[in-house]
Design an enzyme around this catalytic site. Sequence first.
Site, short mmCIF file in Angstrom:
data_model
loop_
_atom_site.label_atom_id
_atom_site.label_comp_id
_atom_site.label_asym_id
_atom_site.label_seq_id
_atom_site.Cartn_x
_atom_site.Cartn_y
_atom_site.Cartn_z
N ASN A 210 81.83 48.37 5.90
CA ASN A 210 82.12 47.57 4.75
C ASN A 210 81.30 48.06 3.55
O ASN A 210 80.09 47.70 3.59
CB ASN A 210 81.59 45.84 5.14
CG ASN A 210 81.93 44.89 3.99
OD1 ASN A 210 82.67 45.27 3.07
ND2 ASN A 210 81.18 43.90 3.87
N TRP A 211 82.07 48.34 2.68
CA TRP A 211 81.49 48.73 1.37
C TRP A 211 81.28 47.65 0.31
O TRP A 211 80.58 48.09 -0.92
CB TRP A 211 82.31 50.06 0.60
CG TRP A 211 82.01 51.40 1.21
CD1 TRP A 211 81.27 51.59 2.59
CD2 TRP A 211 82.17 52.68 0.78
NE1 TRP A 211 81.32 53.18 2.76
CE2 TRP A 211 81.73 53.68 1.57
CE3 TRP A 211 82.82 53.00 -0.37
CZ2 TRP A 211 81.88 54.93 1.39
CZ3 TRP A 211 82.63 54.50 -0.75
CH2 TRP A 211 82.37 55.25 -0.01
N HIS B 285 84.27 36.58 5.89
CA HIS B 285 82.93 37.29 5.48
C HIS B 285 82.08 36.32 4.92
O HIS B 285 82.51 35.56 4.09
CB HIS B 285 83.07 38.54 4.83
CG HIS B 285 81.83 39.46 4.98
ND1 HIS B 285 80.51 38.88 4.03
CD2 HIS B 285 81.59 40.40 5.57
CE1 HIS B 285 79.68 39.66 4.25
NE2 HIS B 285 80.15 40.80 5.24
N GLU C 262 78.49 37.51 13.07
CA GLU C 262 77.42 38.29 11.92
C GLU C 262 76.73 36.89 11.40
O GLU C 262 76.94 36.16 10.54
CB GLU C 262 78.45 38.48 10.71
CG GLU C 262 79.39 39.62 10.76
CD GLU C 262 79.41 40.63 9.64
OE1 GLU C 262 79.07 41.70 9.60
OE2 GLU C 262 79.75 40.07 8.68
N GLY D 264 72.06 42.05 5.58
CA GLY D 264 71.17 42.65 4.55
C GLY D 264 69.69 42.39 4.51
O GLY D 264 69.20 42.48 3.40
N SER E 59 72.67 44.13 9.43
CA SER E 59 71.61 45.07 9.37
C SER E 59 71.56 46.13 10.77
O SER E 59 70.54 46.49 11.03
CB SER E 59 70.30 44.19 9.41
OG SER E 59 70.08 43.55 8.34
N GLY F 235 77.46 47.20 6.97
CA GLY F 235 77.47 47.03 5.58
C GLY F 235 76.79 48.16 4.76
O GLY F 235 77.12 49.18 4.87
C1 PEP Z 1 78.39 43.01 6.43
O1 PEP Z 1 78.54 43.41 5.10
O2 PEP Z 1 79.22 42.57 7.00
C2 PEP Z 1 77.17 43.55 6.97
C3 PEP Z 1 76.92 43.26 8.04
O3 PEP Z 1 75.91 43.91 5.87
P1 PEP Z 1 74.76 44.65 6.33
O4 PEP Z 1 74.89 45.61 7.29
O5 PEP Z 1 74.12 45.31 5.14
O6 PEP Z 1 73.87 43.58 6.95
#
Ligand code: PEP
Length: 250
Positions: free
Chosen positions: A11-12, A99, A168, A174, A211, A232
């Site tokens: 996921n950008w 999301h 998630e 993040g 993360s 992400g």
């Molecule tokens: C996401 O964007 O769904 C995500 C899990 O981000 P990150 O890996 O940065 O926590």
Amino acid sequence: MTNNNMYFVANWKMYGNQSSISSINNVIKLTKDKKFRKIRIVYCPPFTLLRSFVEKTKNSKIYVGAQNCHYEIEYGPHTGFINSKMIKDSGSKFVILGHSESRREGDQDKIINKKIKSALSSNLKIIFCIGETFNEKKNNQTKFVLNKQINVGLEKIKNFKNIIVAYEPVWSIGTGIIPKINDLEKQIYDIKKIIIKFWKLKNPKIIYGGSVNPKNIAELKKISSINGFLVGGASQNSKNFIDIIKKTIN
Ligand code: PEP
């Protein structure tokens, strides 16, 4: 981990421009290696890069997905949005819905349910995100929240085979913090149980996001019931993304 049919969703978010696309060259190369032929990589760049990603990945086994869509399936006066038909038209095969960053911008369970129905009727595959906030976790509401997100989000949806659930926890996205392995194992078990009960499925696909990085993947991959990872921040650096894949599939 014995299951090689793992999903790795990148996921950008709201990052990337035309010049970032060449950064996935090494990921494309990786998919040509026999060892990784069964994995499924899905790149979800911003809308502006969907078509370029489809072109870039056309001779590889990488799929492309959008990060959200409007719930209205027909074209119409919705300035600033795109619908599932348009995503399909770009050549993309997936869309992320629910999301937490889209929920934060106003997407609620009932709207997400409409979006899922619209995306399914456009023949897209859905990555349906659910997860509790830190306060909900602290107040022991995780089970209640996940139940509600699943039951309202998937209400009257029969075609579950095109849906992947991404667990998630919002407090993990993040932040660099991941759940304790025992807790995560239990959440995945509970989510699978709800879905098996209501959708009469044998083996629903549940991936984990929050993360994920090259350092913690060795720990996370111990959970054999996880069918993949939504990545992400770490997916925007191909070296890190490849590291995560290689350390998962060994
Ligand atoms: C996401 O964007 O769904 C995500 C899990 O981000 P990150 O890996 O940065 O926590």
